[in-house]
Design a protein around this motif. Structure first.
Motif, PDB file in Angstrom:
ATOM      1  N   THR A 428       0.827  -1.205   0.000  1.00  0.00           N
ATOM      2  CA  THR A 428       0.000   0.000   0.000  1.00  0.00           C
ATOM      3  C   THR A 428       0.862   1.255   0.000  1.00  0.00           C
ATOM      4  N   GLN A 429       0.150   2.381  -0.196  1.00  0.00           N
ATOM      5  CA  GLN A 429       0.797   3.692  -0.226  1.00  0.00           C
ATOM      6  C   GLN A 429      -0.131   4.654   0.524  1.00  0.00           C
ATOM      7  N   ARG A 430       0.453   5.476   1.402  1.00  0.00           N
ATOM      8  CA  ARG A 430      -0.354   6.445   2.155  1.00  0.00           C
ATOM      9  C   ARG A 430       0.356   7.787   2.061  1.00  0.00           C
ATOM     10  N   ASN A 470      -3.915  -1.059 -13.606  1.00  0.00           N
ATOM     11  CA  ASN A 470      -4.082  -1.275 -12.166  1.00  0.00           C
ATOM     12  C   ASN A 470      -2.695  -1.179 -11.552  1.00  0.00           C
ATOM     13  N   ARG A 471      -2.627  -0.604 -10.360  1.00  0.00           N
ATOM     14  CA  ARG A 471      -1.308  -0.439  -9.741  1.00  0.00           C
ATOM     15  C   ARG A 471      -0.679  -1.807  -9.461  1.00  0.00           C
ATOM     16  N   SER A 472       0.654  -1.866  -9.494  1.00  0.00           N
ATOM     17  CA  SER A 472       1.361  -3.111  -9.171  1.00  0.00           C
ATOM     18  C   SER A 472       2.751  -2.769  -8.627  1.00  0.00           C
ATOM     19  N   SER A 489       9.992   3.296  -5.157  1.00  0.00           N
ATOM     20  CA  SER A 489       9.959   4.289  -6.221  1.00  0.00           C
ATOM     21  C   SER A 489       8.850   3.934  -7.206  1.00  0.00           C
ATOM     22  N   GLU A 490       8.616   4.823  -8.134  1.00  0.00           N
ATOM     23  CA  GLU A 490       7.549   4.601  -9.135  1.00  0.00           C
ATOM     24  C   GLU A 490       8.179   4.799 -10.513  1.00  0.00           C
ATOM     25  N   PRO A 491       8.942   3.811 -10.985  1.00  0.00           N
ATOM     26  CA  PRO A 491       9.676   3.980 -12.245  1.00  0.00           C
ATOM     27  C   PRO A 491       8.778   4.344 -13.412  1.00  0.00           C
ATOM     28  N   GLU A 495       3.348   1.939 -11.565  1.00  0.00           N
ATOM     29  CA  GLU A 495       4.123   0.691 -11.481  1.00  0.00           C
ATOM     30  C   GLU A 495       5.284   0.977 -10.532  1.00  0.00           C
ATOM     31  N   TYR A 496       5.246   0.325  -9.376  1.00  0.00           N
ATOM     32  CA  TYR A 496       6.151   0.677  -8.299  1.00  0.00           C
ATOM     33  C   TYR A 496       7.253  -0.374  -8.162  1.00  0.00           C
ATOM     34  N   ALA A 497       8.363   0.076  -7.563  1.00  0.00           N
ATOM     35  CA  ALA A 497       9.475  -0.852  -7.295  1.00  0.00           C
ATOM     36  C   ALA A 497       9.898  -0.649  -5.847  1.00  0.00           C
TER      37      ALA A 497
HETATM   38  C1  MAN Z   1      -1.586   8.877  -6.753  1.00  0.00           C
HETATM   39  C2  MAN Z   1      -0.408   8.037  -6.343  1.00  0.00           C
HETATM   40  C3  MAN Z   1       0.727   8.149  -7.344  1.00  0.00           C
HETATM   41  C4  MAN Z   1       0.215   7.881  -8.745  1.00  0.00           C
HETATM   42  C5  MAN Z   1      -0.984   8.738  -9.049  1.00  0.00           C
HETATM   43  C6  MAN Z   1      -1.576   8.356 -10.411  1.00  0.00           C
HETATM   44  O1  MAN Z   1      -1.283  10.216  -6.644  1.00  0.00           O
HETATM   45  O2  MAN Z   1      -0.855   6.722  -6.260  1.00  0.00           O
HETATM   46  O3  MAN Z   1       1.749   7.262  -7.007  1.00  0.00           O
HETATM   47  O4  MAN Z   1       1.204   8.114  -9.702  1.00  0.00           O
HETATM   48  O5  MAN Z   1      -1.976   8.566  -8.067  1.00  0.00           O
HETATM   49  O6  MAN Z   1      -2.635   9.164 -10.729  1.00  0.00           O
END
Ligand code: MAN
Length: 519
Positions: A428-430, A470-472, A489-491, A495-497
């Motif tokens: 996840t990301q917050r 879809n995010r991965s 990071s988000e290369p 799409e995250y790494a």
């Molecule tokens: C959010 C986050 C970012 C992503 C954008 C895409 O701001 O999830 O990491 O790049 O949405 O719209």
């Protein structure tokens, strides 16, 4: 025997003793045989041995000038004894910069190079030793993880097998209980229905009797001259029968209410009860009620007493729409009213069930409880089975070493977000500025290259990205002494790494001796 010894000598120590022209590595030494003709390594031509390193480029591949800068693209080999051997471009030979730690690239003496290979070698070995020690620590932990992981799998497998047996037993119990419940509920239902039906009939009688009393009372109240009849004049005296609201109860209104023929002018008690009362019972107010309503109206507490309406006629309706609105309001009003349950008169409350019915209800209650309990036990067991199957369905590595990540979450915070990876669950990301968590992906699969499958974890099918996939997340795993998310990071958009360190990725390190031999 001698032959093989000789062969061994040729390819090992003997090679090291062949005098090599400057800039030639041990592995290439056999190409340069003193006294013999030299053949360019690309095979293009043969030259006298003296042409080697004569500062003139003869071979197109530059192999005749390993120790000078005469050939573009040629390679110079520094032995760097005590440190790592190095191949540099021969254009760097004699350029006044010390490229080799043994200084051999500056043999021409344009600059004096200090040989610091020993110091560099020492530092390199110390650093390698440190890395080796960390790898060893990590590997020791990995061995523990493997042991725990294998035990956990074995325990869970046994648990699953036992629960599967228990499930079969619980299904049987549940079915039995269900049957018992149904058997107990049939006589219970019949007995209750019988009691309720008898009561319904009784209640109708009670209500009918009460209604009759109300009708008689209304008759007496309306019969003001007490001649045992209610006549047109007496109806006209009651403003509540002024359906069209014009301030008086006209002849037609009075007649309609009394259900009178054209010639008749009054009704007796029997006619009143049978014909008149059903028309007016909903809105009829006794004089005392009217008085109370008028008093309340004055104080602004009670709304105006409802006016009569003659069912099924519509003759007096000035405006049907208005009436519809009124109806709607009435409904709303009723709904509000319904929130408070109207109190039921004591004599209209259903009496207790008889003893036999009560017994049947108690028996059915016990059967119901037993069934509910059996059903709950079965559901709990099924849920435990599902959890175990989920756990056992996951690949925790060739030796269960990654099982340590299951059920644990790891966080990494950068300037904008806190990223989280919950092992074999989700990523996840917050945002640091608040807001809800975004799911970047759910556990999908191991995604490393064929020769190193467990190098990368793939969390896929996260929340969809606006106008995108879809995010991965790809989680790159490497050896560390602790389980730690070390980078995110988000290369490419959505799409995250992630970078993750874990002892589970630590292979068995070389011994100090092996390491020093290698270096
Ligand atoms: C959010 C986050 C970012 C992503 C954008 C895409 O701001 O999830 O990491 O790049 O949405 O719209």
């Amino acid at each position: 025997m001698i032959c093989s010894l000789l062969f061994f000598c040729v390819i090992t120590s003997c090679l090291a003793t062949i005098p090599r022209p400057r800039g030639v590595s041990i592995s290439m030494a056999s190409w340069y045989k003193p006294g013999a003709e030299f053949r360019c390594i690309d095979g293009s031509k043969s030259l006298p041995f003296e042409y080697i390193n004569d500062d003139y480029c003869d071979c197109p591949d530059g192999s005749d000038e390993p120790g000078t800068s005469a050939c573009p693209g040629g390679k110079f080999h520094c032995t760097n004894a005590g440190f790592k051997p190095l191949n540099i471009l021969s254009s760097r030979v004699g350029d006044g910069i010390c490229d080799c730690c043994d200084g051999t690239d500056e043999w021409e003496g344009n600059i004096e190079c200090v040989n610091n290979c020993k110091e560099l070698g020492k530092k390199m070995r110390e650093e390698a030793e440190l890395v080796r020690q960390l790898q060893e620590q990590g590997h020791t932990l990995k061995l523990q993880y493997m042991e725990t992981g294998k035990k956990t799998r074995a325990v869970k497998k046994t648990e699953l097998e036992e629960l599967q047996k228990t499930k079969v037993e619980l299904e049987t119990v549940k079915n039995e209980m269900e049957q018992k419940k149904n058997e107990a509920e049939t006589p219970e239902k019949e007995a209750k229905e019988k009691h309720e039906q008898a009561w319904k009939e009784e209640l109708e009688k009670i209500k009918a009797a009460k209604d009759k009393v109300k009708a008689e009372t209304a008759f007496y109240e309306m019969d003001e001259n007490k001649d045992n009849r209610v006549d047109l004049a007496e109806v006209k005296a009651h403003s509540q029968f002024d359906v069209d609201n014009n301030g008086e109860v006209c002849d037609t209104e009075a007649r309609e209410h009394l259900e009178l023929g054209d010639e008749d002018t009054h009704v007796d008690m029997a006619h009143f009860i049978e014909k008149v009362w059903p028309n007016i019972r909903e809105f009829y107010k006794s004089p005392s009620e009217l008085q109370a309503a008028a008093k309340g109206e004055k104080q602004g507490e009670v709304p105006e007493a409802p006016k009569a309406n003659i069912p099924n006629t519509g003759e007096y309706l000035e405006n049907e729409d208005d009436d519809e609105e009124d109806e709607e309001e009435d409904i709303e009003y009723d709904e509000e009213e319904n929130k408070e349950k109207p109190s039921v008169a004591d004599d209209e409350k259903m009496p207790d069930y008889d003893e036999l019915t009560k017994q049947l209800m108690a028996v059915a209650d016990v059967a119901r409880n037993q069934f509910t309990e059996a059903e709950k036990k079965l559901k709990d067991t099924e849920s435990q089975i599902r959890n175990l199957e989920t756990y056992l369905g996951i690949d925790y590595g060739p030796n269960e070493e990654f099982s340590v990540l299951k059920g644990n979450c790891y966080e990494y915070t950068d300037r904008e977000y806190t990223y989280k990876m919950c092992g074999f669950d989700k990523a996840t990301q917050r945002s640091k500025s608040g807001g809800s968590e975004t799911t970047l992906g759910n556990w999908g699969k191991w995604d490393g290259p064929a020769h190193d499958k467990y190098a990368i974890m793939n969390y896929e099918n996260g929340q969809s990205c606006w106008n995108g996939p879809n995010r991965s997340v790809k989680v790159h795993l490497k050896c560390g002494t602790d389980n730690k998310l070390t980078g995110a990071s988000e290369p490419s958009r959505c799409e995250y790494a992630f970078d993750f360190e874990t002892p589970s990725r630590c292979s068995e390190p070389p011994t100090t001796h092996q390491l020093h031999t290698e270096l």
